[in-house]
Design a protein around this motif. Structure first.
Motif, mmCIF file in Angstrom:
data_model
loop_
_atom_site.group_PDB
_atom_site.id
_atom_site.type_symbol
_atom_site.label_atom_id
_atom_site.label_comp_id
_atom_site.label_asym_id
_atom_site.label_seq_id
_atom_site.Cartn_x
_atom_site.Cartn_y
_atom_site.Cartn_z
ATOM 1 N N ILE A 13 -3.598 -1.580 -6.404
ATOM 2 C CA ILE A 13 -5.123 -1.254 -6.248
ATOM 3 C C ILE A 13 -5.482 -0.865 -7.906
ATOM 4 O O ILE A 13 -4.381 -0.834 -8.858
ATOM 5 C CB ILE A 13 -5.095 0.143 -5.825
ATOM 6 N N ALA A 14 -6.796 -0.751 -8.133
ATOM 7 C CA ALA A 14 -7.176 -0.284 -9.583
ATOM 8 C C ALA A 14 -7.537 1.228 -9.543
ATOM 9 O O ALA A 14 -8.445 1.606 -8.883
ATOM 10 C CB ALA A 14 -8.319 -1.117 -9.956
ATOM 11 N N ARG A 15 -6.739 1.963 -10.436
ATOM 12 C CA ARG A 15 -6.911 3.392 -10.023
ATOM 13 C C ARG A 15 -8.134 3.874 -10.375
ATOM 14 O O ARG A 15 -9.004 5.015 -9.936
ATOM 15 C CB ARG A 15 -5.721 3.968 -10.941
ATOM 16 N N ALA A 17 1.649 2.283 -8.177
ATOM 17 C CA ALA A 17 0.594 1.249 -7.981
ATOM 18 C C ALA A 17 0.403 0.314 -8.847
ATOM 19 O O ALA A 17 0.221 -0.836 -8.731
ATOM 20 C CB ALA A 17 -0.645 2.058 -7.475
ATOM 21 N N ASP A 18 0.881 0.664 -9.967
ATOM 22 C CA ASP A 18 0.893 -0.247 -11.175
ATOM 23 C C ASP A 18 2.113 -1.097 -11.249
ATOM 24 O O ASP A 18 1.755 -2.361 -11.531
ATOM 25 C CB ASP A 18 1.086 0.834 -12.667
ATOM 26 N N PHE A 19 3.119 -0.727 -10.647
ATOM 27 C CA PHE A 19 4.359 -1.475 -10.787
ATOM 28 C C PHE A 19 4.018 -2.806 -9.679
ATOM 29 O O PHE A 19 4.289 -3.747 -9.911
ATOM 30 C CB PHE A 19 5.359 -0.684 -10.290
ATOM 31 N N HIS A 20 3.470 -2.131 -8.455
ATOM 32 C CA HIS A 20 3.206 -3.262 -7.723
ATOM 33 C C HIS A 20 1.650 -4.310 -7.903
ATOM 34 O O HIS A 20 1.643 -5.027 -7.138
ATOM 35 C CB HIS A 20 3.005 -2.721 -6.281
ATOM 36 N N GLY A 21 1.134 -3.691 -8.673
ATOM 37 C CA GLY A 21 -0.253 -4.337 -8.917
ATOM 38 C C GLY A 21 -1.212 -4.356 -7.895
ATOM 39 O O GLY A 21 -1.842 -5.441 -7.490
ATOM 40 N N HIS A 65 -5.162 6.389 -1.405
ATOM 41 C CA HIS A 65 -5.885 6.575 -2.494
ATOM 42 C C HIS A 65 -7.313 7.115 -2.152
ATOM 43 O O HIS A 65 -7.825 8.018 -2.698
ATOM 44 C CB HIS A 65 -6.036 5.527 -3.540
ATOM 45 N N GLY A 66 -7.774 6.484 -1.008
ATOM 46 C CA GLY A 66 -9.251 7.025 -0.493
ATOM 47 C C GLY A 66 -9.037 8.339 -0.251
ATOM 48 O O GLY A 66 -9.809 9.341 -0.444
ATOM 49 N N ALA A 67 -8.010 8.847 0.611
ATOM 50 C CA ALA A 67 -7.802 10.350 1.037
ATOM 51 C C ALA A 67 -7.601 11.278 -0.055
ATOM 52 O O ALA A 67 -8.273 12.210 -0.023
ATOM 53 C CB ALA A 67 -6.568 10.222 2.068
#
Ligand SMILES: N[C@@H](CCC(=O)N[C@@H](CS)C(=O)NCC(=O)O)C(=O)O
Length: 234
Positions: A178-180, A172-176, A140-142
């Motif tokens: 990171i906060a987008r 990412a939401d399914f696995h919880g 996500h940082g990239a």
């Protein structure tokens, strides 16, 4: 012999990356049909192995009955088939973005999927989750850096790469993990795709809710019907 029919996209549910191929098919305006493949049940079957020996979705049956596999190949083909709606940019930049998403971004989730799909000792599951969480954050940082000063991954207009991003990013939401919202450019891109009529259509299709096509969706076919059209050419 040419078979002349609409292309058929084999899409996997639930939450498959095939979402990413439905969206640009809608954007393209081309006529197409869909074949729903339940995962892991049908995707691992001998019948589906005739469509894709790798036993993965998506797959695209072309107008002549030949089958194209792998998201990046399918997305590139759709983009080339509708240059007025999906093209216009440097094709190398599309390849570049799809490759990043197919490797760095997609693969970051692999340890997380492995941890939820296998009964593992708690310490192994925790190690995989930590590894996956760090990889998803790094990806996500990239992506956030790639989005600097842009509304869409390739610049100022949507492309197949944006659709591919959205089909993966929701994991990412399914696995919880990171906060987008910590990645504002990524968050805005995701919001655009979720609000887009094609994105809403793809979600409705996945959830078997009434879905209004703004494109050329011509209905579903069953796997048996699709196999009847199959030409072992690919
Ligand atoms: N490299 C492949 C990966 C495809 C892939 O992993 N598909 C998943 C769904 S996102 C799948 O079909 N998994 C089969 C299963 O769950 O058994 C592509 O992007 O086309």
């Amino acid at each position: 012999m040419e078979i002349h029919m609409e292309p058929i996209l084999f899409y996997g549910v639930p939450e498959g990356c095939s979402f990413s191929s439905i969206v640009p098919l809608e954007w393209s305006g081309l006529r197409y049909r869909l074949c729903r493949i339940e995962m892991p049940g049908v995707v691992t079957s001998e019948a589906y192995a005739r469509v894709n020996p790798v036993r993965e979705t998506p797959a695209l049956m072309n107008e002549d009955g030949a089958i194209l596999r792998e998201s990046t190949a399918i997305l590139g083909k759709i983009a080339r088939a509708a240059p007025a709606r999906l093209g216009g940019g440097d094709p190398d930049r599309l390849t570049e973005a799809l490759a990043f998403l197919n490797t760095t971004f997609f693969s970051a989730f692999n340890p997380l999927w492995h941890a939820v799909e296998h009964a593992l000792p708690p310490s192994e599951a925790a190690a995989l989750r930590a590894y996956g969480t760090a990889a998803v954050a790094r990806a996500h940082g990239a992506l956030e850096r790639l989005m600097t000063g842009r509304d869409w991954l390739l610049g100022d207009r949507p492309s197949a790469a944006d659709a591919y991003f959205a089909g993966i990013a929701r994991w990412a939401d399914f696995h919880g993990v990171i906060a987008r919202r910590d990645y504002p450019g990524v968050d805005r891109l995701y919001g655009r795709l979720r609000r887009d009529p094609a994105g809403r259509f793809a979600v409705a299709i996945e959830h078997e809710r009434p879905a209004e096509s703004a494109g050329g969706f011509a209905g579903h076919v069953t796997l048996d019907e699709a196999l009847g059209l199959f030409r072992a050419a690919a």
